[in-house]
Design a protein around this motif. Structure first.
Motif, PDB file in Angstrom:
ATOM      1  N   GLY A  23     -52.919  -6.664  14.875  1.00  0.00           N
ATOM      2  CA  GLY A  23     -53.831  -7.276  13.919  1.00  0.00           C
ATOM      3  C   GLY A  23     -53.705  -8.782  13.984  1.00  0.00           C
ATOM      4  O   GLY A  23     -53.077  -9.331  14.892  1.00  0.00           O
ATOM      5  N   VAL A  24     -54.272  -9.460  13.020  1.00  0.00           N
ATOM      6  CA  VAL A  24     -54.221 -10.916  13.015  1.00  0.00           C
ATOM      7  C   VAL A  24     -54.229 -11.412  11.573  1.00  0.00           C
ATOM      8  O   VAL A  24     -54.942 -10.872  10.722  1.00  0.00           O
ATOM      9  CB  VAL A  24     -55.408 -11.517  13.805  1.00  0.00           C
ATOM     10  N   GLY A  74     -59.093 -21.417  20.449  1.00  0.00           N
ATOM     11  CA  GLY A  74     -60.489 -21.770  20.222  1.00  0.00           C
ATOM     12  C   GLY A  74     -60.901 -21.546  18.781  1.00  0.00           C
ATOM     13  O   GLY A  74     -61.621 -22.357  18.195  1.00  0.00           O
ATOM     14  N   PHE A  75     -60.441 -20.442  18.197  1.00  0.00           N
ATOM     15  CA  PHE A  75     -60.743 -20.158  16.788  1.00  0.00           C
ATOM     16  C   PHE A  75     -60.150 -21.236  15.896  1.00  0.00           C
ATOM     17  O   PHE A  75     -60.792 -21.708  14.955  1.00  0.00           O
ATOM     18  CB  PHE A  75     -60.188 -18.782  16.414  1.00  0.00           C
ATOM     19  N   CYS A 125     -64.452  -0.216  18.888  1.00  0.00           N
ATOM     20  CA  CYS A 125     -63.646   0.558  17.952  1.00  0.00           C
ATOM     21  C   CYS A 125     -63.302  -0.276  16.719  1.00  0.00           C
ATOM     22  O   CYS A 125     -63.417   0.188  15.585  1.00  0.00           O
ATOM     23  CB  CYS A 125     -62.380   1.051  18.644  1.00  0.00           C
ATOM     24  N   LEU A 126     -62.883  -1.527  16.945  1.00  0.00           N
ATOM     25  CA  LEU A 126     -62.535  -2.405  15.827  1.00  0.00           C
ATOM     26  C   LEU A 126     -63.748  -2.662  14.937  1.00  0.00           C
ATOM     27  O   LEU A 126     -63.631  -2.691  13.701  1.00  0.00           O
ATOM     28  CB  LEU A 126     -61.978  -3.725  16.365  1.00  0.00           C
ATOM     29  N   ARG A 127     -64.908  -2.835  15.545  1.00  0.00           N
ATOM     30  CA  ARG A 127     -66.119  -3.048  14.739  1.00  0.00           C
ATOM     31  C   ARG A 127     -66.400  -1.831  13.862  1.00  0.00           C
ATOM     32  O   ARG A 127     -66.753  -1.965  12.685  1.00  0.00           O
ATOM     33  CB  ARG A 127     -67.303  -3.330  15.663  1.00  0.00           C
ATOM     34  N   GLU A 161     -66.520  -9.891  13.842  1.00  0.00           N
ATOM     35  CA  GLU A 161     -66.662 -10.700  15.053  1.00  0.00           C
ATOM     36  C   GLU A 161     -65.667 -11.848  15.074  1.00  0.00           C
ATOM     37  O   GLU A 161     -65.095 -12.177  16.120  1.00  0.00           O
ATOM     38  CB  GLU A 161     -68.090 -11.231  15.165  1.00  0.00           C
ATOM     39  N   LEU A 162     -65.463 -12.467  13.918  1.00  0.00           N
ATOM     40  CA  LEU A 162     -64.488 -13.561  13.848  1.00  0.00           C
ATOM     41  C   LEU A 162     -63.074 -13.053  14.123  1.00  0.00           C
ATOM     42  O   LEU A 162     -62.280 -13.728  14.783  1.00  0.00           O
ATOM     43  CB  LEU A 162     -64.553 -14.239  12.476  1.00  0.00           C
ATOM     44  N   THR A 163     -62.761 -11.874  13.606  1.00  0.00           N
ATOM     45  CA  THR A 163     -61.429 -11.295  13.836  1.00  0.00           C
ATOM     46  C   THR A 163     -61.199 -11.038  15.316  1.00  0.00           C
ATOM     47  O   THR A 163     -60.147 -11.387  15.873  1.00  0.00           O
ATOM     48  CB  THR A 163     -61.276  -9.987  13.042  1.00  0.00           C
ATOM     49  N   ILE A 164     -62.169 -10.416  15.961  1.00  0.00           N
ATOM     50  CA  ILE A 164     -62.055 -10.139  17.396  1.00  0.00           C
ATOM     51  C   ILE A 164     -61.945 -11.448  18.178  1.00  0.00           C
ATOM     52  O   ILE A 164     -61.139 -11.570  19.112  1.00  0.00           O
ATOM     53  CB  ILE A 164     -63.255  -9.299  17.871  1.00  0.00           C
TER      54      ILE A 164
END
Length: 351
Positions: A174-175, A225-226, A198-200, A214-217
């Protein structure tokens, strides 16, 4: 205004507008009559002088700012402007210095922390792998949302590291996103198309907005970059907070003009950022100690309350109890506006 070139104008004529000169500056446009054809190195001294000296007002303004930002703002708003550095110039300089100092100190304004950490993955032995796999199986046996939260990615183990050494997103990964952390950005994790889908799906089942997914991925795939784009958004959010605070004070002091509230807000934030930098320094010094960290957080909150209360009293001439009664509205409104501005600007690139 004439179209003559400066070379064809008489010596007593302004090179910019052609008006007659009777002193060191043009009476029509204000330009200096000083000759521009000088040694090139003097351009450097001119720039340094403009930025750091400002006719001696800068240091004087800084002293007044830290002695009482509300008093300084009141003086400027009342017309005593010749002695002070203009509020927008001071604010821009202080904010640029703040973010530059954060960069030089290695502080990431917005910090991504994938878990398990890269160090954990690379240093794990067989017992570590077995414990992580057992925790996954236990969660799956419980059913419910726990199943969805760990059903994507590879199983913990050697497959977490590609042949080229790149980390791969694991089933129990995770993050976390935090603020103001020191050190380099973490390693990216590879997420293939199936895992991303799958995460979506998992986050959609948990009613997480698609943009957050999308931000998490993206944060897992490219933490650096994030962090860079989010930190830029945080700097822009700070500019929006100048307007937000001015609006809050306009609602609380509707008889004052808008420009007065903006002047106070600019000087307020110019005083706030150095204090914030000191709090960050203290937080890094006591990192690892929960008690000391809580103490620093309380100190930061108390400083925000005190600065807001003091500015209300000094600038608007409020009584101590009147400023105290307005304080909850100001702090709550400011916190809500900051959250909305930061989230909005972080989400904007993903729209």
């Amino acid at each position: 205004m004439t179209n003559q070139s400066s070379a064809n104008l008489p010596s007593g004529t302004c090179a910019n507008c052609g008006a007659a000169l009777d002193g060191p500056f043009c009476g029509q446009c204000g330009q200096s009559r000083e000759e521009i054809r000088r040694p090139a190195w003097m351009l450097v001294t001119d720039t340094v002088g403009d930025v750091l000296v400002w006719d001696g007002r800068f240091l004087t303004t800084l002293r007044a700012l830290f002695a009482g930002p509300g008093t300084l703002a009141r003086s400027y708003a009342d017309g005593q402007r010749a002695r002070w550095t203009p509020p927008i110039r001071l604010y821009l300089l202080v904010s640029l210095a703040f973010f530059a100092a954060m960069g030089l100190a290695g502080v990431r304004v917005i910090a991504v922390a994938p878990y398990p950490a890269a160090e954990t993955v690379r240093a794990q032995d067989e017992d570590d792998i077995q414990r992580r796999m057992a925790s996954i199986e236990t969660a799956r046996a419980r059913g419910g949302t726990d199943v969805a939260s760990i059903s994507c990615g590879v199983m913990p183990g050697p497959d977490e590291i590609n042949a080229d050494g790149q980390l791969v997103y694991a089933a129990d990964g995770g993050v976390n996103v935090t603020m103001m952390q020191r050190g380099a950005s973490p390693e990216p994790r590879r997420i293939d198309r199936a895992t991303a889908d799958c995460l979506r799906a998992v986050m959609a089942d948990a009613q997480v907005p698609a943009i957050i997914a999308e931000l998490t991925i993206g944060a897992i795939r490219d933490p650096a970059g994030f962090e860079a784009s989010s930190s830029a958004a945080a700097a822009q959010a700070l500019i929006l907070m100048v307007l937000a605070m001015a609006l809050i004070n306009l609602l609380l002091h509707p008889k004052r003009t808008v420009i007065e509230h903006v002047i106070l807000s600019l000087y307020f934030h110019a005083a706030l950022l150095p204090g914030f930098a000191i709090v960050l320094l203290l937080a890094n010094l006591v990192a690892g100690s929960i008690g000391a960290s809580v103490g620093v957080a309380i100190l930061a909150l108390a400083g925000q309350f005190a600065l807001t209360w003091l500015c209300d009293r000094q600038f608007y001439g409020s009584s101590w109890y009147g400023a105290l009664l307005r304080l909850p509205v100001q702090i709550t409104g400011y916190a809500a506006a900051l959250t909305a501005a930061a989230l909005g600007l972080i989400l904007l690139p993903a729209l």
